[in-house]
Design a protein around this motif. Sequence first.
Motif, PDB file in Angstrom:
ATOM      1  N   TYR A   1      -7.982   1.571   0.933  1.00 17.24           N
ATOM      2  CA  TYR A   1      -8.402   0.774   0.141  1.00 17.24           C
ATOM      3  C   TYR A   1      -8.087  -0.492   0.789  1.00 17.24           C
ATOM      4  CZ  TYR A   1      -8.949  -2.445  -3.891  1.00 17.24           C
ATOM      5  OH  TYR A   1      -9.142  -3.586  -4.450  1.00 17.24           O
ATOM      6  N   TRP A   2      -6.580  -0.614   0.891  1.00 17.01           N
ATOM      7  CA  TRP A   2      -6.154  -2.150   1.352  1.00 17.01           C
ATOM      8  C   TRP A   2      -6.578  -2.473   2.720  1.00 17.01           C
ATOM      9  CZ3 TRP A   2      -5.264  -5.267  -2.107  1.00 17.01           C
ATOM     10  CH2 TRP A   2      -4.738  -4.990  -3.164  1.00 17.01           C
TER      11      TRP A   2
ATOM     12  N   MET B   1      -7.234 -10.105  -0.149  1.00 19.87           N
ATOM     13  CA  MET B   1      -7.374  -9.789  -1.872  1.00 19.87           C
ATOM     14  C   MET B   1      -8.678  -9.958  -2.151  1.00 19.87           C
ATOM     15  SD  MET B   1      -4.481  -8.911  -3.033  1.00 19.87           S
ATOM     16  CE  MET B   1      -4.842  -9.005  -4.565  1.00 19.87           C
ATOM     17  N   PRO B   2      -9.160  -8.936  -2.935  1.00 21.72           N
ATOM     18  CA  PRO B   2     -10.551  -8.978  -3.546  1.00 21.72           C
ATOM     19  C   PRO B   2     -10.537  -9.960  -4.797  1.00 21.72           C
ATOM     20  CG  PRO B   2      -9.579  -6.925  -3.796  1.00 21.72           C
ATOM     21  CD  PRO B   2      -8.639  -7.619  -2.990  1.00 21.72           C
TER      22      PRO B   2
ATOM     23  N   THR C   1      -3.514   4.626  -1.451  1.00 21.69           N
ATOM     24  CA  THR C   1      -3.964   3.198  -1.491  1.00 21.69           C
ATOM     25  C   THR C   1      -4.331   2.669  -0.353  1.00 21.69           C
ATOM     26  OG1 THR C   1      -2.108   1.764  -1.970  1.00 21.69           O
ATOM     27  CG2 THR C   1      -3.021   2.876  -3.800  1.00 21.69           C
TER      28      THR C   1
ATOM     29  N   PHE D   1     -11.290   3.909 -10.074  1.00 21.59           N
ATOM     30  CA  PHE D   1     -10.633   2.773  -9.699  1.00 21.59           C
ATOM     31  C   PHE D   1      -9.411   2.826 -10.536  1.00 21.59           C
ATOM     32  CE2 PHE D   1      -8.931  -1.369  -9.121  1.00 21.59           C
ATOM     33  CZ  PHE D   1      -9.013  -1.468  -7.784  1.00 21.59           C
ATOM     34  N   TYR D   2      -8.140   2.774 -10.089  1.00 26.23           N
ATOM     35  CA  TYR D   2      -7.593   2.553  -8.777  1.00 26.23           C
ATOM     36  C   TYR D   2      -7.750   3.899  -8.104  1.00 26.23           C
ATOM     37  CZ  TYR D   2      -3.823   3.816 -11.961  1.00 26.23           C
ATOM     38  OH  TYR D   2      -3.080   4.527 -12.967  1.00 26.23           O
ATOM     39  N   PRO D   3      -7.313   3.787  -6.907  1.00 24.56           N
ATOM     40  CA  PRO D   3      -7.274   5.001  -6.060  1.00 24.56           C
ATOM     41  C   PRO D   3      -6.352   6.082  -6.553  1.00 24.56           C
ATOM     42  CG  PRO D   3      -7.291   3.172  -4.596  1.00 24.56           C
ATOM     43  CD  PRO D   3      -7.091   2.619  -5.989  1.00 24.56           C
TER      44      PRO D   3
ATOM     45  N   PRO E   1       0.783  -1.035  -0.008  1.00 19.50           N
ATOM     46  CA  PRO E   1      -0.039   0.133   0.066  1.00 19.50           C
ATOM     47  C   PRO E   1       0.776   1.378  -0.054  1.00 19.50           C
ATOM     48  CG  PRO E   1      -0.917  -1.465   1.572  1.00 19.50           C
ATOM     49  CD  PRO E   1       0.565  -1.947   1.230  1.00 19.50           C
ATOM     50  N   THR E   2       0.325   2.475  -0.709  1.00 19.12           N
ATOM     51  CA  THR E   2       0.951   3.598  -0.699  1.00 19.12           C
ATOM     52  C   THR E   2      -0.057   4.414   0.073  1.00 19.12           C
ATOM     53  OG1 THR E   2      -0.160   4.259  -2.706  1.00 19.12           O
ATOM     54  CG2 THR E   2       2.064   3.436  -3.093  1.00 19.12           C
TER      55      THR E   2
END
Lengths: 139, 390
Positions: free
Chosen positions: A19-20, A130-131, A16, A41-43, A12-13
Amino acid sequence: MSKQPAKHFPVPTPETAPYWEACHNHQLLIQKCADCGKHQFYPRTVCSHCTGGTLEWAEASGRGEIVSYTIMHRAVSKAYAGGGVTVLALIRLEEDVQMMSNIIGCDPEQVCTGMSVEIIFEDWSDEISMPMFRPADQQ
Amino acid sequence: MLGALRGKVAIVGIGDTEVGIVPHMGATGLCVDAIRRALDDAGLAKTDLDGLVTCNSMADPYLYHAEMIAEYLQIFPRYCLGAGAGGGTSFTVLHHAASAIATGVCKTVVISMADSLRSGMTRERAMTAQSSTGHPQFESPYGPTVPALYGLIARAYMEAYGTTPEQLAAVAVNSRNHAQLNPLAQMREPITVEDVLASRMIADPLHLLDCSLVSDGGAAVVLTSAERAADMKQTPVYLLGAGEGHGHEHISQAHSLTTSAASESGKRAVEMAGLGPKDMDFAELYDCFTPVVLIELEDLGFCKKGEAGAFVEAGNLALDGSLPTNTHGGLLSHCHPGNPGSMFALTEAVQQLRHAAGDRQVKDAETALVHAQGGIMSSHCTLILGREPG
């Protein structure tokens, strides 16, 4: 301890991390622009539609349909070679954003474009879930 | 304006290294070997070069690759650029280098690209390096190989237009037919459509023979001004048109899986050249996977959307067809060392336009369209080359 240490784990950053964190709680959060109202999407730190800078996190329905898919007969590395073939897919969510994932929980031969799918989280470590997607319940 | 570049710069030297499986040279050695060969072909010495463009290697990477190659060869360019846009890199940098020549930044540039994916890396490392094109957070965790990322495109395209596996296979067979006429090609055994369909499935619907090769090799071209080219050793091949198009970087972000930014790069290139698809005597189209050629044929204006499968199946890409394509065997049969792959399409186009392509010469070839793309149908560049400056 990671359950599958050799897989490619997302790192993750700052943009993001929410989100995670939500994935960790088995919740799918995507960004919604406060200015134009569209999802993305993505963030990102800006809205990719209107370049607005005020983005809110919204819980997505977790439902969508398969735009395209491929049945991978050859894995990218040994870490991914365990469970037979893998289905890689692009999924368009109900919120009109597209994401990549794997289709699990069904015979790969059952998968088709346009198929309705729903999210299911796979716990990879204490931090990362993980989705993934599986066929939606047929009512 | 790019139109000001038309016919102002020419390719005056080309060099291909040995390709395929070349264990006795590393990626750096191949890159420099290609330069040496291109200089020899041009009748120039290294001291004639004042520009250098390279792309990085996966097998033998350097943080500042072009600067390292300059040091290795002991040249001291005033224009030195390491570029990176995947398989589209080679063509993209050509018009940047041409602009540098036309604006007087430098006089003579060598573009050299090489890698050693076959001998310089283990199979798993080569696969992992290439698949790192996936988004590190939102794609790569799902384990996509490069064929799988293109498999997503292949399925969408086939379902949209009813394209058959046999039509995809016809692209591979065409390339192999041409490779049989090219003594330097990595794969020269004849194949049939049935062979392609019987080869093992890699990422459904892509079979092994729908996928390009994994190779060692490199190639270089030398560019200079049209004025200087006129007095040089080889028949000059002029840059007439160039155009780029960039649609996405990661395939999950693509706005379309079936129409690519080749439609933009191609339009820009033909506008600059003042020529159209019908003016092309042959084409070299990026063929990392068979369906890519079909999408490019359509997006570049050679066919209407959905018609490329039938166009290829009817034999139009053969040497005696209406649009001889991938005359050296392409990435599918000649060689594919990764990012440098399209360099060989460029050196082949020059050979053809010099009328020096031997058994695979396209008769009376005057004008060619060459197209490369990098990433996953992401970054596109189209070039138009000709024997006359326009």
